[in-house]
Design an enzyme around this catalytic site. Structure first.
Site, PDB file in Angstrom:
ATOM      1  N   ASP A  32      40.523  33.270  36.941  1.00 56.58           N
ATOM      2  CA  ASP A  32      40.785  32.273  38.352  1.00 56.58           C
ATOM      3  C   ASP A  32      39.707  32.048  39.405  1.00 56.58           C
ATOM      4  OD1 ASP A  32      40.538  35.102  38.808  1.00 56.58           O
ATOM      5  OD2 ASP A  32      41.780  35.446  40.307  1.00 56.58           O
ATOM      6  N   GLU A  45      31.835  46.526  38.869  1.00 59.94           N
ATOM      7  CA  GLU A  45      30.650  45.754  39.137  1.00 59.94           C
ATOM      8  C   GLU A  45      29.483  46.775  39.435  1.00 59.94           C
ATOM      9  OE1 GLU A  45      33.178  45.304  40.764  1.00 59.94           O
ATOM     10  OE2 GLU A  45      33.634  43.140  41.017  1.00 59.94           O
TER      11      GLU A  45
HETATM   12  N1  UDP Z   1      42.598  41.151  34.574  1.00 61.33           N
HETATM   13  C1  UDP Z   1      43.019  41.901  33.703  1.00 61.33           C
HETATM   14  N2  UDP Z   1      44.001  42.876  33.807  1.00 61.33           N
HETATM   15  C2  UDP Z   1      44.757  43.107  34.662  1.00 61.33           C
HETATM   16  C3  UDP Z   1      44.382  42.537  35.978  1.00 61.33           C
HETATM   17  C4  UDP Z   1      43.369  41.519  35.966  1.00 61.33           C
HETATM   18  O1  UDP Z   1      42.430  41.564  32.583  1.00 61.33           O
HETATM   19  O2  UDP Z   1      45.539  44.030  34.771  1.00 61.33           O
HETATM   20  C5  UDP Z   1      41.802  40.073  34.753  1.00 61.33           C
HETATM   21  C6  UDP Z   1      42.304  38.954  35.353  1.00 61.33           C
HETATM   22  O3  UDP Z   1      42.887  38.111  34.551  1.00 61.33           O
HETATM   23  C7  UDP Z   1      40.776  38.342  35.898  1.00 61.33           C
HETATM   24  C8  UDP Z   1      40.092  39.495  36.158  1.00 61.33           C
HETATM   25  O4  UDP Z   1      40.687  40.413  35.528  1.00 61.33           O
HETATM   26  O5  UDP Z   1      40.209  37.401  35.009  1.00 61.33           O
HETATM   27  C9  UDP Z   1      40.052  40.154  37.590  1.00 61.33           C
HETATM   28  O6  UDP Z   1      41.416  40.387  38.024  1.00 61.33           O
HETATM   29  P1  UDP Z   1      42.049  39.516  39.281  1.00 61.33           P
HETATM   30  O7  UDP Z   1      41.658  37.957  39.358  1.00 61.33           O
HETATM   31  O8  UDP Z   1      43.546  39.884  39.544  1.00 61.33           O
HETATM   32  O9  UDP Z   1      41.188  40.060  40.545  1.00 61.33           O
HETATM   33  P2  UDP Z   1      40.731  39.849  42.139  1.00 61.33           P
HETATM   34  O10 UDP Z   1      40.352  38.472  41.992  1.00 61.33           O
HETATM   35  O11 UDP Z   1      42.294  39.974  42.581  1.00 61.33           O
HETATM   36  O12 UDP Z   1      39.815  40.661  42.526  1.00 61.33           O
HETATM   37 MN    MN Z   2      40.328  36.996  40.661  1.00 61.59          MN
END
Ligand code: UDP
Ligand code: MN
Length: 323
Positions: free
Chosen positions: A164, A247
């Site tokens: 995203d 990270e």
């Molecule tokens: N993701 C995943 N499994 C999950 C939740 C997230 O593989 O249960 C992936 C998601 O598709 C994205 C990445 O991990 O590519 C980071 O997740 P998210 O964007 O929800 O995190 P944020 O941006 O809110 O920190």
């Molecule tokens: Mn995200």
């Protein structure tokens, strides 16, 4: 009535016309081929820009873009946007790793349609972590690392690109220059609106990030890249199953001192990647159709539209499509 003699005559004339047309096509084809050969023989420098371009791309270091992803209503929109970005980047291999037991058909179709070189993986979580925040994106990222250790070219670079986020294509050319671990700013992170390494006299001395919480490498997932070579030299490097410390744990396990991280993006003065987030959206369902007076929609496109939206059959094996 046409007599059979006249019919034969017509057929004969038609065959002659067809034969003539075929010969003409072959002749034209030969002409084109000869012309092309003459061009490449006589003016090799001028007439082969495409071939040169292709060689240039092939000698570029490959970037292994790892995207963890999970099934949700906005997934296809996010992955489509990212695939369109990656199509602008030469020599990328896209590893899309799903947080689920089997790879899914819609993601597979999107990857096929993208024309990109890709590998689709799926990694289940241990039963105890299903549905828990602690398992989010850990096991699918680990599966991608395992794939890279087995299959990636040693001169490649790895980048963890969430589905995203938003990427300026310039960030990929920065990433391509990674020797061990490179670092750069990420826009739209928490209350500072940015997460960035702090650079003094050309060296990383710390991290400007609203979430410190005892982190030595206070970075966002989108703010670093690691060379395949370096990853291979650290057989234990992995993502910890610890919320908010993915990270930190991973970069720590790469064992590069903070001052030896390689600052990129004009010495960390440019934002070429943003931690954007897609707003949650409702899942289309046949129930909604019923609620909205389903009968009024019989004999319309809506049933098929919903069927397409709900398609989520699973495939069994990881798939890969490399040139
Ligand atoms: N993701 C995943 N499994 C999950 C939740 C997230 O593989 O249960 C992936 C998601 O598709 C994205 C990445 O991990 O590519 C980071 O997740 P998210 O964007 O929800 O995190 P944020 O941006 O809110 O920190
Ligand atoms: Mn995200």
């Amino acid at each position: 009535m046409v007599s059979s003699k006249a019919l034969h005559m017509i057929l004969f004339v038609q065959s002659l016309i067809l034969l003539f047309a075929l010969r003409r096509m072959r002749y034209t084809g030969e002409l084109v081929l000869r012309h092309a050969q003459e061009m490449t023989v006589n003016h090799p420098g001028e007439k082969q820009p495409e071939i040169h371009l292709r060689n240039e791309v092939l000698t570029m270091r490959p970037i292994y873009v790892v995207t963890p992803t999970y099934t949700r209503p906005t997934q296809m929109a996010d992955l489509t946007r990212l695939s369109n970005t990656l199509r602008l980047v030469p020599n990328v291999h896209w590893i899309v790793s799903e947080d689920r037991v089997h790879i899914s058909k819609p993601v597979q179709q999107l990857l096929e349609h993208s024309g990109l070189s890709y590998t689709q993986l799926a990694a289940p979580r241990p039963a105890s972590l299903v549905g828990k925040v602690i398992g989010r994106g850990v096991f699918n990222r680990r599966a991608a690392i395992a794939w890279i250790r087995e299959n990636a070219s040693e001169d490649g670079v790895i980048y963890f690109a969430d589905d995203d986020n938003s990427y300026d294509t310039r960030i990929f050319e920065e990433i391509r220059q990674t020797v061990r671990v490179s670092v750069f700013p990420v826009g739209l992170v928490l209350r500072y609106g940015v997460s960035s390494p702090i650079i003094e006299n050309g060296k990383v001395v710390g991290f400007f990030d609203a979430f410190q919480a005892g982190r030595k490498y206070a970075m966002d997932m989108a703010g670093f890249a690691v060379s395949v070579n370096h990853l291979l030299s650290k057989p234990n490097a992995t993502f910890p199953a610890r919320v908010s410390y993915l990270e930190e744990g991973f970069v720590k396990s790469l064992e590069v001192p903070v001052t030896e991280l390689e600052p990129r993006a004009e010495m960390c003065t440019r934002v070429w990647v943003w931690h954007t987030r897609t707003e949650k959206a409702a899942k289309p369902s046949l129930e909604n159709l019923k609620e909205a007076d389903y009968l009024a929609y019989s004999n319309t496109n809506l049933e098929k539209l919903h069927k397409h939206l709900l398609e989520d059959s699973s495939a069994d094996k990881p798939t890969t499509n490399m040139p």
